[in-house]
Scaffold this motif. Structure first.
Motif, PDB file in Angstrom:
ATOM      1  N   ASP A 172       0.800  -1.242   0.000  1.00 38.56           N
ATOM      2  CA  ASP A 172       0.000   0.000   0.000  1.00 38.56           C
ATOM      3  C   ASP A 172       0.829   1.286   0.000  1.00 38.56           C
ATOM      4  O   ASP A 172       0.296   2.360   0.195  1.00 38.56           O
ATOM      5  CB  ASP A 172      -0.963   0.048   1.209  1.00 38.56           C
ATOM      6  N   MET A 173       2.143   1.173  -0.157  1.00 37.40           N
ATOM      7  CA  MET A 173       2.952   2.408  -0.221  1.00 37.40           C
ATOM      8  C   MET A 173       3.118   2.858  -1.662  1.00 37.40           C
ATOM      9  O   MET A 173       3.274   4.037  -1.935  1.00 37.40           O
ATOM     10  CB  MET A 173       4.328   2.171   0.394  1.00 37.40           C
ATOM     11  N   HIS A 174       3.134   1.881  -2.569  1.00 41.54           N
ATOM     12  CA  HIS A 174       3.342   2.175  -3.992  1.00 41.54           C
ATOM     13  C   HIS A 174       2.095   1.751  -4.766  1.00 41.54           C
ATOM     14  O   HIS A 174       1.767   0.571  -4.800  1.00 41.54           O
ATOM     15  CB  HIS A 174       4.568   1.432  -4.525  1.00 41.54           C
ATOM     16  N   PRO A 175       1.414   2.715  -5.413  1.00 48.57           N
ATOM     17  CA  PRO A 175       0.205   2.357  -6.162  1.00 48.57           C
ATOM     18  C   PRO A 175       0.501   1.793  -7.549  1.00 48.57           C
ATOM     19  O   PRO A 175      -0.397   1.339  -8.240  1.00 48.57           O
ATOM     20  CB  PRO A 175      -0.533   3.695  -6.288  1.00 48.57           C
ATOM     21  N   ASP A 176       1.773   1.844  -7.950  1.00 47.39           N
ATOM     22  CA  ASP A 176       2.126   1.393  -9.303  1.00 47.39           C
ATOM     23  C   ASP A 176       3.480   0.694  -9.275  1.00 47.39           C
ATOM     24  O   ASP A 176       4.087   0.538  -8.218  1.00 47.39           O
ATOM     25  CB  ASP A 176       2.156   2.611 -10.249  1.00 47.39           C
ATOM     26  N   ILE A 177       3.967   0.294 -10.466  1.00 50.90           N
ATOM     27  CA  ILE A 177       5.222  -0.476 -10.558  1.00 50.90           C
ATOM     28  C   ILE A 177       6.397   0.302  -9.949  1.00 50.90           C
ATOM     29  O   ILE A 177       6.536   1.505 -10.154  1.00 50.90           O
ATOM     30  CB  ILE A 177       5.526  -0.821 -12.036  1.00 50.90           C
ATOM     31  N   ILE A 178       7.221  -0.414  -9.187  1.00 49.43           N
ATOM     32  CA  ILE A 178       8.418   0.180  -8.577  1.00 49.43           C
ATOM     33  C   ILE A 178       9.566   0.047  -9.575  1.00 49.43           C
ATOM     34  O   ILE A 178       9.893  -1.053 -10.012  1.00 49.43           O
ATOM     35  CB  ILE A 178       8.746  -0.534  -7.246  1.00 49.43           C
TER      36      ILE A 178
END
Length: 474
Positions: A172-178
């Motif tokens: 839940d910290m990154h809404p998209d690809i890291i």
């Protein structure tokens, strides 16, 4: 009185040079998978390269001295069932390497001291926890057996490799690809670049975002973010006009960049490689045929362009040698392993000096292979700075091997320790070494068998020659 026109710097005259053909690694089918990782990892003993593999994923591990043409039948590390996307050598053990793959797993491998004799398909441990492909693996810089992985499920997991457990899961910290993850100097923080155009500085143990910058680079193409030794964050990305940019940020005040530079218009993602001892950043663009390098200082404009090393061939990937693997007698300050379509070419960066003596201004004490912390210490909240070593008498991996015989089995030792400390870990702890020992035994037996066959064939040959010789005497 007089304004200096040219900024003084000992790295102004750094020049790059590709090695001769016989020192390259030829006939390697470098992976064609579409993923923006370096595809190559290097340490003072081995170079590892992700290669094409039918029906699964594989990477090749070559001892550094094994240059020249590589046989098509050369053994590989081939345990993944999908293409390998990223590999990373453990900074505390030159024989341990981690790999992340499209098969959603992370695997940790122990390479035999003299390299592979047969293909290896049994890892020491398989780390399962991601629901989509794993594109990033990176070891903790100061805690032994701590590994970070990030997947296309937008989750970051930090593992204790000794027990095979996922200790920290950042959801839940990154809404998209890291796009990238990087540890800071002592491994207390990580910085990430994400497809939502944000750069985040995260305290993984508290599981909280300390600082973030929205639209660090406004372009839609992938960004990269790395920590510098003073705690600042260096980023590469694209402007809205698709110009490549590099930026310098202070996590204490992410509103405004310390510095932003426009570079050129090209669509290759810039991979940054940083040398904390000299504060030089090398930028290698995927698909470029050049390496640009910059020095980072405390005086404006903070990021100073030094030079560009250019070749004719574009690069498919790039490996970067840790400082302890360099030749200090030749004033070598960086060595890259450039991947072409079918070969790997070392490139040496040198600072010209007239004296043959050790140049201590070029080689301050650098991070050594000793880990200041154990995994448990770090997860409990302790931090430790890297243990530094001097390069004055050149780092020789061979000499430390005896000390590392114990470390060679770190993973076993950690597992047996954990069996004492934690009851639930008993299963993982004991089963993995036995698999590993069986695999090792099998490998030794195979090698003995092949040596026996070699000896018997040589004996026959000697007998034949003796026979011919006796006929000649007659």
């Amino acid at each position: 009185m007089f304004k200096r026109v040219v900024r003084q710097s000992k790295f102004r005259h750094v020049f790059g040079q590709a090695v001769k053909n016989d020192q390259c690694y030829d006939d390697i089918r470098v992976s064609r998978v579409t993923w923006d990782s370096a595809f190559c990892a290097v340490n003072p003993k081995f170079v590892a390269i992700i290669v094409e593999a039918s029906g699964g994923g594989a990477f090749m591990v070559l001892p550094l001295h094994k240059s020249g043409r590589i046989d098509k039948a050369y053994p590989t590390v081939c345990g993944h069932t999908g293409p390998v996307l990223d590999i990373d050598w453990c900074p505390h053990n030159d024989q341990v390497i981690a790999s992340g793959s499209e098969d959603c797993t992370v695997m940790v491998w122990q390479i035999p001291e003299n390299g592979l004799v047969t293909s290896m398909s049994e890892p020491v441990v398989v780390l399962e926890g991601h629901s989509k492909r794993v594109g990033i693996v990176t070891w903790h810089p100061t805690a032994r057996n701590v590994l970070l992985s990030a997947g296309c499920d937008n989750v970051v997991i930090i593992w204790n490799v000794g027990t095979g457990e996922a200790m920290i899961t950042l959801e839940d910290m990154h809404p998209d690809i890291i796009f990238s993850v990087c540890w800071n100097r002592n491994g207390s923080l990580i910085c990430t670049a994400c497809k939502d155009k944000k750069v985040r500085v995260i305290d993984p143990r508290k599981e909280e975002i300390i600082a973030e910058k929205d639209k660090a680079h406004e372009g839609a193409r992938p960004m990269r973010a790395i920590f510098l030794s003073d705690g600042k964050v260096f980023t590469t990305g694209f402007s809205r006009m698709s110009e490549r940019q590099l930026g310098l940020w202070d996590p204490d005040n992410m509103e405004e960049p310390v510095s932003v530079h426009e570079m050129d218009t090209s669509n290759g993602v810039l991979l940054p490689f940083y040398d904390p001892d000299t504060n030089v950043v090398y930028l290698c663009g995927k698909g470029d045929s050049s390496i640009r390098y910059f020095e980072i200082t405390d005086e404006a404009p903070f990021v100073h362009y030094l030079n560009t090393f250019t070749t004719k061939e574009p690069q498919r990937g790039m490996g970067y040698m840790p400082k302890r693997g360099l030749d200090v007698n030749k004033c070598e300050i960086a060595r890259f392993y450039k991947l072409h379509e079918r070969k790997c070419e070392p490139i040496i960066m040198t600072v010209p000096r007239k004296s043959d003596l050790f140049q201590d201004d070029l080689y301050p004490d650098t991070a050594g292979p000793e880990a200041p912390l154990e995994a448990e210490d770090w997860f409990e909240g302790k931090n430790g700075d890297p243990i530094l070593i001097s390069l004055k008498h050149a780092y020789v991996p061979g000499k430390n091997r005896d000390l590392k015989v114990v470390k060679k089995n770190i993973l076993d030792n950690k597992m047996s320790k954990n069996t004492e400390n934690t009851a639930p870990a008993v299963k993982t702890a004991t089963s993995t070494p036995s698999i590993k020992n069986e695999a090792k035994l099998e490998e030794v037996l195979k090698e003995m068998k092949s040596l026996r066959e070699l000896v018997s064939s040589q004996e026959k040959r000697i007998a034949k020659l003796e026979e011919q010789l006796s006929k000649m005497d007659i």
